[in-house]
Design a protein around this motif. Structure first.
Motif, PDB file in Angstrom:
ATOM      1  N   ALA A 197      39.043  30.929  43.811  1.00 24.53           N
ATOM      2  CA  ALA A 197      38.263  31.451  42.685  1.00 24.53           C
ATOM      3  C   ALA A 197      36.882  30.832  42.617  1.00 24.53           C
ATOM      4  O   ALA A 197      35.993  31.346  41.944  1.00 24.53           O
TER       5      ALA A 197
ATOM      6  N   LEU B 240      37.410  36.467  39.642  1.00 26.78           N
ATOM      7  CA  LEU B 240      37.664  37.851  40.050  1.00 26.78           C
ATOM      8  C   LEU B 240      36.464  38.442  40.780  1.00 26.78           C
ATOM      9  O   LEU B 240      36.619  39.223  41.713  1.00 26.78           O
TER      10      LEU B 240
ATOM     11  N   ASN C  10      36.304  39.371  44.890  1.00 25.29           N
ATOM     12  CA  ASN C  10      36.040  40.768  45.212  1.00 25.29           C
ATOM     13  C   ASN C  10      34.672  40.963  45.857  1.00 25.29           C
ATOM     14  O   ASN C  10      34.075  42.047  45.774  1.00 25.29           O
TER      15      ASN C  10
ATOM     16  N   LEU D 140      45.098  32.465  40.858  1.00 21.60           N
ATOM     17  CA  LEU D 140      44.012  33.182  41.517  1.00 21.60           C
ATOM     18  C   LEU D 140      43.363  32.196  42.486  1.00 21.60           C
ATOM     19  O   LEU D 140      42.706  31.242  42.078  1.00 21.60           O
TER      20      LEU D 140
ATOM     21  N   GLU E 282      45.942  41.878  39.868  1.00 17.93           N
ATOM     22  CA  GLU E 282      44.517  41.545  39.858  1.00 17.93           C
ATOM     23  C   GLU E 282      44.269  40.038  39.763  1.00 17.93           C
ATOM     24  O   GLU E 282      43.398  39.507  40.442  1.00 17.93           O
ATOM     25  N   THR E 283      45.028  39.380  38.893  1.00 19.07           N
ATOM     26  CA  THR E 283      44.700  37.989  38.568  1.00 19.07           C
ATOM     27  C   THR E 283      45.560  36.969  39.314  1.00 19.07           C
ATOM     28  O   THR E 283      45.313  35.779  39.227  1.00 19.07           O
TER      29      THR E 283
ATOM     30  N   TYR F 295      37.908  33.266  34.805  1.00 18.96           N
ATOM     31  CA  TYR F 295      38.498  34.409  35.502  1.00 18.96           C
ATOM     32  C   TYR F 295      37.456  35.454  35.903  1.00 18.96           C
ATOM     33  O   TYR F 295      37.617  36.125  36.926  1.00 18.96           O
TER      34      TYR F 295
END
Lengths: 242, 312
Positions: free
Chosen positions: B123, B54, B58, B120, B113-114, B50
């Motif tokens: 990723a 993440l 981003n 997600l 967020e996830t 993660y």
């Protein structure tokens, strides 16, 4: 319930001091309190002029106070020699960051191995060096613990019944060896022992405990004549018979 | 084509095996070397996965995100260890499994967020481009029409072998001797001055970092991350591999991963005359039987040391 309460004693630097008392007097508990294995509710431990009361056992060991256990704690699935080598102090190879770079510790490792062999030789375990420690007999485990403790180059070594299960001739040799270390390196020895002959023979001072307290601390001759000591032992024996 | 014969399918299974191999090598450091019963190991893989996911979603470059993800997993190991490593064996095990579940549920609930249960996406960041470049490069070398999954398969296994070699190299150091001493008897190690707590913390962090790395490859393999990828069963499959390969043996870990991965991924494609969801459950039955069989007939595992087993 208090196992040890009001037990104040001193171990003079460079002395051989024994700690005696009937079963359940609190000798081993006193050891645990001093070496940081058991947290004391109150009281202080002073080692080489410094208050070390709240220090952990590994910190105290690195400062030079090394103990053995009454019920031996050998590292069973490690070789006898590894048990001894483990105790070496200031080994750069034991640092995580150095683990990948053998040239930073190869030299020290060879030194340590050699010294460990000498130490095993001293306690009569050299022939067992490559055996798993778990295969040792009770007496041999005591010897290995002693070798391991001395390998750490302590200034104060605390031995919890080091002679139990060890053959008397070898036991005698080991006492001589400890005495020699004291002469040569100023080693201080504190040991718990039930064999009065051994205690009276080698000790400079004897600390007597009974029911969690220190009854007296004196040279062997005085202790032998001390009525309180005789009462403590007879008292305990009397209760046992009752 | 019959999936049993498809190269791509077996490439996938072997890549899963490689991810497990890396994952369990981390577990081996903690459980095999140091005696830390970490039942929440999957959490460190989740943190690696993660964190990477993440960061890349981003806008952080994948090449930068990978090392950060691994370091974050290691830091998570330290943070988990600080309050818990003073606990004795079984209590530590309980806390770690709880910590893993807390993390998973947290990921599931922080949907903004996830992605939560929706996953997600994207990723794996730049992995697809890297994969294409590698295929082109291999094409230039004359290896035409390779399966798309080959680059990841190769890289995962190269990494697994490198990690195993690294651990074997560290394994000869006095540092690992102190870890084994902690495993055998903490009090004895402390009595001769070994910093037991710090050693446990180091082992936990190193194992966590390796699990974080496994999380990175897992992300490359799956592209999308879901909380249910990180359920406790993953840790227990890890333990099955550990037991099968032999506790203490890095080589056994690698081999055990292949066997178990084939069972997990392979069983669902076998033609059993039962409902599909029951076939999925069947693989855990098979794994359970393997663990029981190993315990009964070869408790040291495939490559563990038998002589160590009867010592105490």
């Amino acid at each position: 319930m208090k196992a040890v309460d009001g037990a104040t004693f001193t171990v003079r630097r460079g002395s051989i001091t024994s700690l005696i008392g009937p079963n359940g007097a609190g000798k081993t508990t006193a050891f645990n309190l001093v070496t940081g294995f058991t947290r004391a509710d109150s009281g202080t431990v002073v080692f080489e002029g410094r208050n070390v009361t709240r220090r952990g056992p590994d910190q105290l060991a690195r400062a030079g106070m090394v103990r053995t256990f009454q019920l031996t704690r050998v590292l069973g699935k490690m070789r006898v020699i590894e048990n001894a080598m483990l105790a070496a102090s200031e080994h750069p190879g034991e640092r995580f960051v150095n683990a990948l770079v053998p040239r930073r510790w190869k030299h020290r490792e060879a030194e340590v191995r050699e010294r460990a062999m000498e130490m095993l030789d001293q306690v009569g375990l050299a022939a067992k060096a490559e055996d798993y420690a778990a295969t040792l007999s009770g007496g041999q485990r005591k010897l290995l613990e002693l070798a391991r403790a001395l390998m750490a180059e302590p200034t104060l070594v605390m031995l919890d019944e080091p002679m139990a299960g060890v053959n008397p001739t070898l036991g005698r040799q080991l006492l001589d060896y400890l005495a020699r270390l004291r002469e040569e390196r100023g080693l201080t020895v504190l040991f718990i022992e039930h064999d009065m002959e051994v205690v009276m023979g080698v000790s400079d001072e004897v600390v007597v405990m009974g029911e969690g307290r220190v009854i007296t601390q004196a040279p062997p001759d005085e202790v032998r004549r001390d009525q309180r000591v005789i009462d403590a032992y007879l008292g305990a024996a009397g209760e046992a018979e009752a | 084509m019959d999936p049993l014969l498809a190269f791509g399918f077996w490439a996938y299974v072997l890549t899963v095996a490689g991810v497990y191999a890396i994952f369990v090598l981390g577990l081996q450091v903690q459980v095999g070397d140091t005696g830390l019963l970490n039942f929440g190991h999957v959490a460190f893989m989740a943190i690696g996965a993660y964190s990477l996911g993440l960061m890349v979603t981003n806008g952080i470059p994948t090449i930068v995100a990978i090392p950060i993800a691994v370091v974050l997993a290691a830091i998570a190991g330290v943070l988990l260890g600080l309050p818990t490593l003073r606990l004795r064996g079984d209590y530590f095990a309980i806390v770690t499994i709880a910590a893993g579940e807390i993390l998973r549920i947290l990921v599931q609930n922080r949907q903004d967020e996830t992605g939560g249960t929706l996953g997600l996406r994207r990723a794996s960041g730049a992995w697809r481009d890297w994969n294409d470049s590698m295929l082109d490069w291999l094409d230039g070398l004359g290896l035409r029409d390779l399966d798309r999954r080959v680059p990841l398969l190769v890289i995962t296994w190269v990494t697994a072998v490198l990690v195993a070699l690294l651990l074997m190299h560290i394994g000869r150091s006095p540092w690992r001797r102190t870890l084994r001493a902690v495993r055998e008897n903490e009090d004895a190690a402390a009595a001769v001055g070994k910093p037991v707590f710090r050693l446990k913390l180091q082992a936990l962090a190193l194992g966590a970092a390796i699990a974080g790395l496994a999380g990175v490859y897992f992300t490359f393999l799956q592209t999308s991350l879901y909380p249910e990828n990180f359920e406790p069963i993953v840790t227990f499959i890890g333990f099955a591999i550990l037991i099968l390969g032999g506790i203490g043996s890095y080589f056994g870990t690698v081999l055990g991963s292949i066997v178990i991965a084939f069972i997990i991924s392979g069983v669902r494609f076998l033609d059993f005359p039962i409902a599909e969801d029951k076939v999925a459950a069947l693989r855990f039955v098979v794994i359970g039987l393997i663990i029981m069989g190993m315990m009964a007939f070869r408790p040291q595992g495939l490559f563990g040391k038998k002589e160590e087993l009867h010592l105490d």
